[in-house]
Design an enzyme around this catalytic site. Structure first.
Site, mmCIF file in Angstrom:
data_model
loop_
_atom_site.group_PDB
_atom_site.id
_atom_site.type_symbol
_atom_site.label_atom_id
_atom_site.label_comp_id
_atom_site.label_asym_id
_atom_site.label_seq_id
_atom_site.Cartn_x
_atom_site.Cartn_y
_atom_site.Cartn_z
ATOM 1 N N CYS A 82 0.880 -1.169 0.000
ATOM 2 C CA CYS A 82 0.000 0.000 0.000
ATOM 3 C C CYS A 82 0.914 1.215 0.000
ATOM 4 C CB CYS A 82 -0.860 -0.029 1.259
ATOM 5 S SG CYS A 82 -1.787 1.488 1.526
ATOM 6 N N CYS A 100 -0.966 4.003 -6.393
ATOM 7 C CA CYS A 100 -1.803 3.372 -5.364
ATOM 8 C C CYS A 100 -2.026 1.954 -5.871
ATOM 9 C CB CYS A 100 -3.127 4.114 -5.238
ATOM 10 S SG CYS A 100 -4.416 3.196 -4.349
HETATM 11 N N1 DGL Z 1 -3.836 0.696 -1.903
HETATM 12 C C1 DGL Z 1 -3.629 1.908 -1.131
HETATM 13 C C2 DGL Z 1 -2.417 2.666 -1.695
HETATM 14 O O1 DGL Z 1 -1.612 2.037 -2.384
HETATM 15 C C3 DGL Z 1 -4.962 2.485 -1.016
HETATM 16 C C4 DGL Z 1 -5.262 3.767 -0.595
HETATM 17 C C5 DGL Z 1 -6.299 4.046 0.439
HETATM 18 O O2 DGL Z 1 -6.641 3.191 1.262
HETATM 19 O O3 DGL Z 1 -6.682 5.214 0.422
HETATM 20 O O4 DGL Z 1 -2.201 3.828 -1.461
#
Ligand code: DGL
Length: 243
Positions: free
Chosen positions: A69, A175
């Site tokens: 993430c 993301c």
């Molecule tokens: N998958 C997360 C990232 O790479 C998600 C973002 C979120 O939860 O806002 O930033």
């Protein structure tokens, strides 16, 4: 066991690449969909959330933890490394350096969460490789829509927010949810070159495991899945996306 965490199922785009390099690993994937989106939360909130997941994964016996993430990585990895000096943390980041390496002359759009774009970690990367032809686009709410899985809403969001960038050459998917909607993005922006950090982070995981002589071979692939919302449909979608 190798822990992989994200604020939902987006990290599957990272796990897919990891499995190509570690096809017989034992993984535990933690999808924190109860707390999605991380991107609009304060740094302290995100840190407390992620630290709890890390504690849980270490308790399960993880030999390494992949922050799949970008938001969690940007906000937490420095602090986690100093609080858990014996733990191997591998952290994804927006693949902005790849743009510098492969298509530095191109007009570039970096799509990421507010949390990522405002983080010191990302800003340092951005200022180091800035090609002066880059737009940073905070995609508030997009990861949440992808997590919910309603493609009509996703397409409407993209239509409303991306149309004005038609003509860019490079798109950094900053993301881990965004690689899941590459085709939808392409439909709005046309032909673009995508960059995301999943291959780089997978290579780094393998490199660090080997460097430290950590045995990661489990004889066969095993992936445990946990979702904090306890919503059964998440695992089904996760496994479909993994194929
Ligand atoms: N998958 C997360 C990232 O790479 C998600 C973002 C979120 O939860 O806002 O930033």
């Amino acid at each position: 066991m190798i822990g992989v965490l994200d604020s939902g199922i987006g990290g599957v785009s990272v796990l897919r690449e990891i499995i190509k390099l570690i096809p017989k690993g034992h993984f535990i994937y933690y999808s924190d969909s109860v707390n999605n989106p991380y991107g609009d939360k304060s740094k302290d909130e995100v840190y407390v959330i992620v630290k709890n997941i890390v504690a849980y994964l270490l308790d399960k016996g993880c030999i390494a933890i992949v922050l799949a993430c970008n938001t969690a990585s940007a906000i937490c990895v420095k602090r986690l490394r100093s609080e858990y000096p014996d733990t191997l943390f591998i952290a994804i980041e927006p693949a902005y350096k790849m743009v510098h390496d492969y298509n530095p002359e191109g007009n570039t759009l970096v799509m990421a969460t507010k949390g990522t774009l405002e983080s010191e970690k990302f800003l340092a990367l951005y200022h180091k490789y800035d090609n002066n032809k880059t737009t940073l686009l905070s995609c508030s709410g997009l990861a949440d829509l992808i997590e919910k899985g309603n493609m009509e809403d996703v397409n409407l969001y993209l239509e409303n927010n991306l149309k004005k960038y038609k003509g860019v050459d490079n798109v950094v998917l900053g993301c881990t949810h965004y690689p899941l909607i590459k085709e939808n993005i392409r439909r709005v922006l046309g032909v673009v070159k995508f960059f995301d950090g999943s291959v780089g982070v997978s290579k780094e995981l393998l490199r660090q495991l080997e460097l430290r002589n950590i045995n990661y071979d489990n004889n066969e692939l095993k992936i445990d899945f946990i979702d904090s919302s306890k919503d059964d449909s998440k695992e089904k979608r996760f496994r479909e996306l993994l194929k």
